[in-house]
Write a protein that holds these residues in place. Sequence first.
Motif, PDB file in Angstrom:
ATOM      1  N   SER A 205       0.841  -1.202   0.000  1.00  0.00           N
ATOM      2  CA  SER A 205       0.000   0.000   0.000  1.00  0.00           C
ATOM      3  C   SER A 205       0.874   1.249   0.000  1.00  0.00           C
ATOM      4  N   GLN A 206       0.271   2.371  -0.361  1.00  0.00           N
ATOM      5  CA  GLN A 206       1.000   3.641  -0.356  1.00  0.00           C
ATOM      6  C   GLN A 206       1.353   4.044   1.059  1.00  0.00           C
ATOM      7  N   GLU A 207       0.439   3.748   2.006  1.00  0.00           N
ATOM      8  CA  GLU A 207       0.720   4.097   3.403  1.00  0.00           C
ATOM      9  C   GLU A 207       1.957   3.345   3.907  1.00  0.00           C
ATOM     10  N   GLU A 208       2.006   2.065   3.595  1.00  0.00           N
ATOM     11  CA  GLU A 208       3.164   1.270   4.011  1.00  0.00           C
ATOM     12  C   GLU A 208       4.437   1.783   3.319  1.00  0.00           C
ATOM     13  N   GLN A 209       4.303   2.149   2.050  1.00  0.00           N
ATOM     14  CA  GLN A 209       5.441   2.691   1.302  1.00  0.00           C
ATOM     15  C   GLN A 209       5.958   3.973   1.944  1.00  0.00           C
ATOM     16  N   ASP A 210       5.037   4.869   2.312  1.00  0.00           N
ATOM     17  CA  ASP A 210       5.456   6.131   2.937  1.00  0.00           C
ATOM     18  C   ASP A 210       6.128   5.889   4.274  1.00  0.00           C
ATOM     19  N   PHE A 211       5.598   4.950   5.041  1.00  0.00           N
ATOM     20  CA  PHE A 211       6.187   4.617   6.338  1.00  0.00           C
ATOM     21  C   PHE A 211       7.620   4.103   6.149  1.00  0.00           C
TER      22      PHE A 211
END
Length: 290
Positions: A205-211
């Motif tokens: 996910s994008q959220e996981e990528q940003d993290f």
Amino acid sequence: MEESSYSDVLQLRRGRRPCCRRGTQVVLLGLVTATLWAGLLTLLLLWHRDTVQGLRQLEDIAARNVSRVSKDVERHKGDQMAQQSQVAQALQSMEEIQAEQKRMEIQDSELSRNLDGLLEDLSNFKSQGLNERRTALDSLERLQEEVAKLWIELRVSNGSVCNTCPEQWVSFQRKCYYFGEGAKRWFQARQACRRLRGRLVSIHSQEEQDFLAKHSNKKGSWIGLRDLDREGEFVWMDQSPLDYSNWRPGEPNNGAQGEDCVMLLGSGQWNDAFCGSYLDGWVCDQLATC
């Protein structure tokens, strides 16, 4: 008359005396000459005898030498024949050894071919067994992960908080992340994650990528995406499909025909890289506990 007769006798004696002296001298000269010739003849006879004896001795010595030489020649001929016989036997033995060596080389070649065939069969069998084992282990891991996810969902639905992580791990959305440091190749990073009871991270996910981009090494980190089995077919370590990606423009390009492992750049974008390269960072993940 008597006086004339006496004078005649004296004259007669005087006339005969010189003639007798010359005869005596001739006789003496003859005797001396005869004596000399006799001595010379005696010396000649003695010299002839000594010469004959010497010649006989020389003949005896020569005969003995000839006999000895003949015996030596015969013995030498016998030795030479024996040596020739030994040489012939050695040559025959050499030919037999060479024939045996050729036969052994043929047998060795056949054994080598048979051994190569057996090794190839064993390698194929081992490879097939390893592939089957890896497939079975991957299936088991996916099944265990699915069961763990269902268990977490069940616990969350019952009001439990499932965000517990081991020490030095970071919790995010029911998963734990370990940001490893130290130069490692992709395979070394994968082993390091396994020793920590995790695996190289999978991003969905994008959220996981940003993290991950926020916490990962800015020099680049290995992640769990690769196309080692089939070129261009990228698979995550958890065997889940590639439902999210964040490739840098122009990537993946399989540069130099050998970039089969994926790294997370400092910018957060992905890049396929040579699996044997050393990166300073690597990221592991595992499910959080409740």
